[in-house]
Design a protein around this motif. Structure first.
Motif, mmCIF file in Angstrom:
data_model
loop_
_atom_site.group_PDB
_atom_site.id
_atom_site.type_symbol
_atom_site.label_atom_id
_atom_site.label_comp_id
_atom_site.label_asym_id
_atom_site.label_seq_id
_atom_site.Cartn_x
_atom_site.Cartn_y
_atom_site.Cartn_z
ATOM 1 N N GLN A 184 0.911 -1.223 0.095
ATOM 2 C CA GLN A 184 0.122 -0.019 -0.055
ATOM 3 C C GLN A 184 0.911 1.002 0.052
ATOM 4 O O GLN A 184 2.003 1.192 0.808
ATOM 5 C CB GLN A 184 -0.890 0.108 1.218
ATOM 6 C CG GLN A 184 -1.890 1.283 1.269
ATOM 7 C CD GLN A 184 -2.873 1.135 0.373
ATOM 8 O OE1 GLN A 184 -3.710 0.059 0.141
ATOM 9 N NE2 GLN A 184 -3.281 1.887 -0.558
ATOM 10 N N VAL A 189 0.619 5.780 2.490
ATOM 11 C CA VAL A 189 -0.183 5.689 3.694
ATOM 12 C C VAL A 189 0.402 6.743 4.645
ATOM 13 O O VAL A 189 1.514 6.750 5.054
ATOM 14 C CB VAL A 189 0.208 4.400 4.181
ATOM 15 C CG1 VAL A 189 -0.544 4.007 5.648
ATOM 16 C CG2 VAL A 189 -0.370 3.259 3.238
ATOM 17 N N ASP A 244 -4.088 5.915 9.975
ATOM 18 C CA ASP A 244 -4.343 5.160 8.552
ATOM 19 C C ASP A 244 -3.504 4.072 8.576
ATOM 20 O O ASP A 244 -3.757 3.049 8.026
ATOM 21 C CB ASP A 244 -4.122 6.199 7.530
ATOM 22 C CG ASP A 244 -5.488 7.023 7.432
ATOM 23 O OD1 ASP A 244 -6.463 6.849 7.452
ATOM 24 O OD2 ASP A 244 -5.140 7.940 6.354
ATOM 25 N N ALA A 245 -2.343 4.310 9.082
ATOM 26 C CA ALA A 245 -1.086 3.217 9.030
ATOM 27 C C ALA A 245 -1.732 1.769 9.842
ATOM 28 O O ALA A 245 -1.607 0.747 9.460
ATOM 29 C CB ALA A 245 0.032 3.733 9.712
ATOM 30 N N ARG A 252 -4.504 1.129 10.465
ATOM 31 C CA ARG A 252 -5.915 0.475 9.823
ATOM 32 C C ARG A 252 -5.312 -0.505 8.690
ATOM 33 O O ARG A 252 -5.645 -1.591 8.507
ATOM 34 C CB ARG A 252 -6.744 1.455 9.173
ATOM 35 C CG ARG A 252 -7.895 0.986 8.102
ATOM 36 C CD ARG A 252 -8.683 2.206 7.487
ATOM 37 N NE ARG A 252 -7.953 2.940 6.596
ATOM 38 C CZ ARG A 252 -7.390 2.854 5.741
ATOM 39 N NH1 ARG A 252 -7.714 1.606 5.006
ATOM 40 N NH2 ARG A 252 -6.572 3.867 5.064
ATOM 41 N N VAL A 253 -4.258 0.147 7.752
ATOM 42 C CA VAL A 253 -3.592 -0.564 6.660
ATOM 43 C C VAL A 253 -2.912 -1.997 7.187
ATOM 44 O O VAL A 253 -3.167 -2.926 6.624
ATOM 45 C CB VAL A 253 -2.639 0.162 5.899
ATOM 46 C CG1 VAL A 253 -1.757 -0.470 4.931
ATOM 47 C CG2 VAL A 253 -3.618 1.499 5.318
ATOM 48 N N TYR A 263 5.566 5.275 11.232
ATOM 49 C CA TYR A 263 4.967 3.722 11.574
ATOM 50 C C TYR A 263 5.319 3.174 12.652
ATOM 51 O O TYR A 263 4.503 2.074 13.090
ATOM 52 C CB TYR A 263 4.906 3.156 10.420
ATOM 53 C CG TYR A 263 4.663 3.566 9.048
ATOM 54 C CD1 TYR A 263 3.475 4.179 8.748
ATOM 55 C CD2 TYR A 263 5.186 3.020 7.718
ATOM 56 C CE1 TYR A 263 3.169 5.034 7.454
ATOM 57 C CE2 TYR A 263 4.721 3.495 6.697
ATOM 58 C CZ TYR A 263 3.682 4.643 6.576
ATOM 59 O OH TYR A 263 3.260 4.914 5.255
#
Length: 357
Positions: free
Chosen positions: A65, A68, A73-74, A76-77, A96
Motif C-alpha cells: 500500500q 499511507v 491510517d497506518a 488500519r492498513v 509507523y
C-alpha cells in the motif's frame, strides 16, 4: 455423462491444486509512506520488493500500500494486511513505529519489520541505514564546490535520523571549507513536491548554491536546474535523470539484500526480532556516481572518504567536537557511540538555528 463427470472431476482437481499452490505462497506486505514513483525513498523500498519477487518466485506473494499517512491510517492498513494473511510486513517510515507496535500486539503470529524506528517486540524487528555516512561524503563535495559559501538543507522532520544527517554534512563541509554556512529549512514532510520546491527556491534566494535534502521527491533538483548554477544531491535514490548537473552525486538506499535475508528467515522458520543498522561498508548505503560536474581532485577526496568509511578506518563523528552551545561533546580522537547518535537531538558547534521541539 461419464465423460462430463471425468472432465468435471479433472477441473475440480486442477482447481484444488491451484488453490493449494496459492495457499503455499507466503504473503509479504509492504507499507509505503509515499508513492512508489516518488523517485526517492519509497521508490527504493519498492525496488527491494520487486527484487524479492524475482528472487523467490512462486514461494512468495507481495502486497503493498503506497502513500499511507503516518498515524491511524497506518494502523488500519497494517491490520488489514495482517487479516489478509501476510506473514511478514515491512513498515517503511519512522512515523509507523507506534502503529506497528500496536498492530503487532494483536497479531503475535505475524512478523513485522519497522524501518528507522527503535521500538521492538518479540514479533517486531527494526532496521535502518547509517545515512549519515553518505551525508559526510555529500558535505565534503558541497564544501569544496560552493562558491557562495552557503549550503541549503531541506530537512523533513526534527528526528535524530535527520539531525544526524545535517550534523554529518556540516562537519565535513566545514573541514574542507572553514567559511561554509548551512541554512536549514524544516519542510515537515517526507514527500510533498510543492513544499520541497518552495523550500529549495527559498534557500536559493538566500544565496545557497548547493542544496541537500532529506525529503524524497526530485522537486529540489528541478528547482535547482531552473535556477542554474546550483548543485544538488540525490536523496535515497540516484535521481540520475538530473546528472551530471545539478545532481552531482547521491545517497542510494540499498534494501534488497536485507529484504531477501529476512524473508528467507521467515521461510526457513528462523526469523527472530533483531535490530540492524548498516552503512557503506555492508552496502546498505551506496554513493551514486560522482558526475563530471565535480572536479577530479574533489572527486578523489570524496572517494577516499567513502573508502575510509567503508573500511571502518574513519567515523564521521570523531572528536574533538563540541555541541552547538560550545559545551564539549567528544574529546580528541573519541568516537560517538551509537546510543548518542540514535537519540541525537542537538546541533554541533557552528550550525545556526534551532531544532524545533
Amino acid at each position: 455423462m461419464k465423460l462430463n463427470a471425468i472432465l468435471a472431476g479433472a477441473a475440480l482437481a486442477l482447481g484444488l491444486a491451484g488453490a493449494a499452490q496459492a495457499e503455499d505462497k507466503t504473503k509479504i506486505g509492504f507499507v509505503f509512506v509515499g508513492p512508489i514513483g516518488d523517485g526517492g525513498w519509497t521508490y527504493e523500498h519498492n525496488q527491494g520488493r520487486l527484487a524479492v519477487e524475482r528472487e523467490f518466485g512462486d514461494k512468495i506473494e507481495t502486497v503493498y500500500q503506497e502513500s499511507v499517512p503516518e498515524g491511524a491510517d497506518a494502523e488500519r492498513v497494517l491490520t488489514q494486511m495482517a487479516l489478509s494473511g501476510a506473514k511478514l510486513i515491512f513498515t517503511t517510515s519512522f512515523g509507523y513505529m507506534d502503529p506497528t507496535i500496536n498492530v503487532a500486539r494483536k497479531f503475535p503470529d505475524v512478523k513485522f519489520e519497522h524501518a528507522t524506528g527503535y521500538k521492538r517486540a518479540e514479533n517486531v524487528g527494526t532496521y535502518s541505514a547509517r545515512f549519515y555516512e553518505g551525508r559526510a561524503v555529500q558535505g565534503l563535495i558541497a564544501g569544496r564546490m560552493t562558491e557562495s559559501n552557503i549550503v541549503g538543507y531541506i530537512a523533513s522532520y526534527p528526528i535524530p535520523e535527520v539531525v544526524r544527517g545535517i550534523n554529518a554534512a556540516y562537519l565535513h563541509a566545514k573541514k574542507v571549507n572553514p567559511d561554509v554556512q548551512f541554512k536549514v529549512i524544516w519542510a515537515y514532510t517526507w514527500f510533498d513536491p510543492a513544499k520541497e520546491a518552495d523550500a529549495a527556491t527559498a534557500l536559493i534566494e538566500q544565496g545557497a548554491d548547493v542544496i541537500l535534502q532529506h525529503t524524497d521527491s526530485t522537486a529540489p533538483q528541478a528547482a535547482a536546474e531552473k535556477a542554474g548554477n546550483v548543485i544538488t544531491f540525490g536523496q535515497a535514490s540516484d535521481m540520475s535523470e538530473y546528472a551530471p548537473s545539478p545532481r552531482v552525486s547521491s545517497i542510494i538506499d540499498n534494501w534488497t539484500p536485507y529484504y531477501i535475508e529476512r524473508i528467507q528467515a521467515v521461510l526457513d522458520g528462523t526469523w527472530e526480532s533483531d535490530d540492524t543498522w548498516d552503512g557503506i561498508g555492508p552496502g546498505m548505503v551506496k554513493i551514486g556516481e560522482i558526475s563530471s560536474a565535480v572536479p577530479e581532485d574533489v572527486k578523489a577526496e570524496a572517494l577516499a572518504l567513502k573508502a575510509a568509511l567503508a573500511s571502518g578506518d574513519y567515523h564521521p563523528f570523531t572528536g574533538p567536537l563540541n555541541k552547538q552551545d560550545g559545551s564539549p561533546w567528544l574529546a580528541e580522537g573519541e568516537v560517538a557511540d551509537d546510543a548518542t547518535l540514535l537519540g541525537m537531538n542537538f546541533f554541533v558547534e557552528g550550525l545556526t538555528g534551532e531544532i524545533p521541539q
